[in-house]
Enzyme design. Structure first.
Site, PDB file in Angstrom:
ATOM      1  N   ASN A  31     -10.247  -1.060  -0.600  1.00 42.10           N
ATOM      2  CA  ASN A  31      -8.800  -0.924  -0.433  1.00 42.10           C
ATOM      3  C   ASN A  31      -8.115  -1.520  -1.651  1.00 42.10           C
ATOM      4  OD1 ASN A  31      -6.081  -1.290   0.201  1.00 42.10           O
ATOM      5  ND2 ASN A  31      -6.466  -1.809   2.336  1.00 42.10           N
ATOM      6  N   HIS A  54      -3.663   6.698   2.004  1.00 42.74           N
ATOM      7  CA  HIS A  54      -4.021   5.387   1.483  1.00 42.74           C
ATOM      8  C   HIS A  54      -5.412   5.024   1.973  1.00 42.74           C
ATOM      9  CE1 HIS A  54      -4.321   1.161   0.906  1.00 42.74           C
ATOM     10  NE2 HIS A  54      -4.021   0.836   2.144  1.00 42.74           N
ATOM     11  N   CYS A  91       0.805  -1.223   0.000  1.00 43.52           N
ATOM     12  CA  CYS A  91       0.000   0.000   0.000  1.00 43.52           C
ATOM     13  C   CYS A  91       0.841   1.277   0.000  1.00 43.52           C
ATOM     14  CB  CYS A  91      -0.944  -0.007   1.197  1.00 43.52           C
ATOM     15  SG  CYS A  91      -1.932  -1.519   1.317  1.00 43.52           S
TER      16      CYS A  91
END
Length: 343
Positions: free
Chosen positions: A299, A268, A124
């Protein structure tokens, strides 16, 4: 006799993001569909994560295809030709071929000539890592323009029976063109890792184990599951809330920018509660727009920051020339934060 000296490479004094683009798969997976896989509720998912729906890629929406689509938009916005790109960096943890790097196929399909192309695995934080590498390439004289792509097909690594992760992950690609600038457009990257916590987010098993004969693994002939992502939620949440707020502040300090001078905060898209906790820790003014793309996208790991950036610019929440604080964090554990000027 004077020893010969290497002629130093010379690049641009500064760099910035010239264009950004994204690709979101066609198929929408609402929470109601997830509830067919796990014993949960829409309210529980929204409360825990802020996610209402996510996008999952179809058979034709490969890592390469999504990347090409996102990159094409970034190249067009930057106003350059593909052959001007001097480097292609692709961050992904879900390209399932060990070699060759998917970046080489993407560069060829885009028409980037003989540009160096390579993949990185930084989960990420991958877009931030790629941005830092691109900044160094441009200012070091090794490329005039660099294409940075964050792309994931996390649906391929999602265990639908895992109640703790089945609702989290989505697919997509985000891309940015980094090139020369007359003024600073990318602040100092605050990045790092904490390998002591590498096991809190990981793949359930190695590929060699997954493809070994079942009886050689456990002696009982049990069917082996396809590798998936697993996460120990509480340690990850605590680390993200407490440690990443510090990293975000370090990025602001390194850039000489106050929170009240930001035009956007683009973290993020991991969890809405983490975002809210970071806003509070940073004492971010209510006037600063915050990316909340996770609600519709889930996500998407390395793709989440450029996808959220594109959405904020397209919706008018943020504007070209605004300063944005970006921060990515995830499996490794790895992190990367910087202040950037929006394209």
């Amino acid at each position: 006799m004077t020893k010969p000296q290497i002629r130093p490479a010379t690049g641009a004094q500064y760099s910035r993001i010239h264009g950004v683009g994204g690709y979101r798969p066609v198929r929408v997976i609402p929470n109601s569909e997830v509830l067919e896989w796990i014993d949960s509720s829409d309210e529980w998912i929204r409360t825990r994560s802020g996610i209402a729906e996510r996008r999952w890629a179809g058979p034709e929406e490969s890592v390469a295809e999504m990347s090409v689509q996102a990159a094409g938009k970034a190249i067009a916005q930057a106003g350059i030709a593909p052959e001007q790109i001097g480097g292609v960096i692709v961050s992904t943890v879900s390209h399932l071929k060990q070699t060759p790097a998917i970046a080489t196929e993407i560069a060829q399909r885009l028409g980037c000539g003989t540009a160096p192309a390579f993949d990185i695995s930084a989960a990420c934080a991958g877009f931030g890592y790629g941005l830092g590498l691109a900044d160094g390439m441009v200012r070091g004289g090794n490329a005039e323009y660099v294409l940075v792509i964050g792309v994931e097909r996390l649906s391929d690594l999602t265990d639908k029976s895992d109640r703790s992760t089945a609702f989290i992950f989505g697919d997509g690609a985000g891309a940015a063109i980094v090139g020369p600038s007359d003024t600073p457009g990318i602040g100092k990257l605050i990045w790092g890792s904490d390998g002591s916590q590498a096991d809190v987010i990981s793949q359930t098993q190695a590929w060699d184990t997954a493809f070994a004969k079942p009886d050689a693994i456990n002696g009982q002939g049990e069917e082996q599951k396809w590798p998936a992502l697993r996460m120990d939620g509480q340690p990850v949440f605590r680390w993200a809330v407490w440690e990443m707020a510090k990293v975000a502040q370090q990025a602001l300090d390194a850039a000489g920018i106050g929170a009240d001078q930001l035009g956007a905060f683009i973290p993020h898209q991991a969890n809405m509660r983490i975002t809210d906790a970071m806003i509070k820790a940073l004492k971010l003014p209510e006037s600063v727009p915050v990316a909340r793309d996770i609600a519709e996208t889930g996500n998407t790991s390395a793709a989440s920051i450029p996808l959220a950036m594109e959405r904020m610019l397209e919706s008018g929440e943020a504007h070209s020339g605004d300063l944005a604080l970006i921060i990515g964090f995830g499996a490794g554990l790895v992190y990367a934060a910087a202040v950037v000027t929006l394209p």
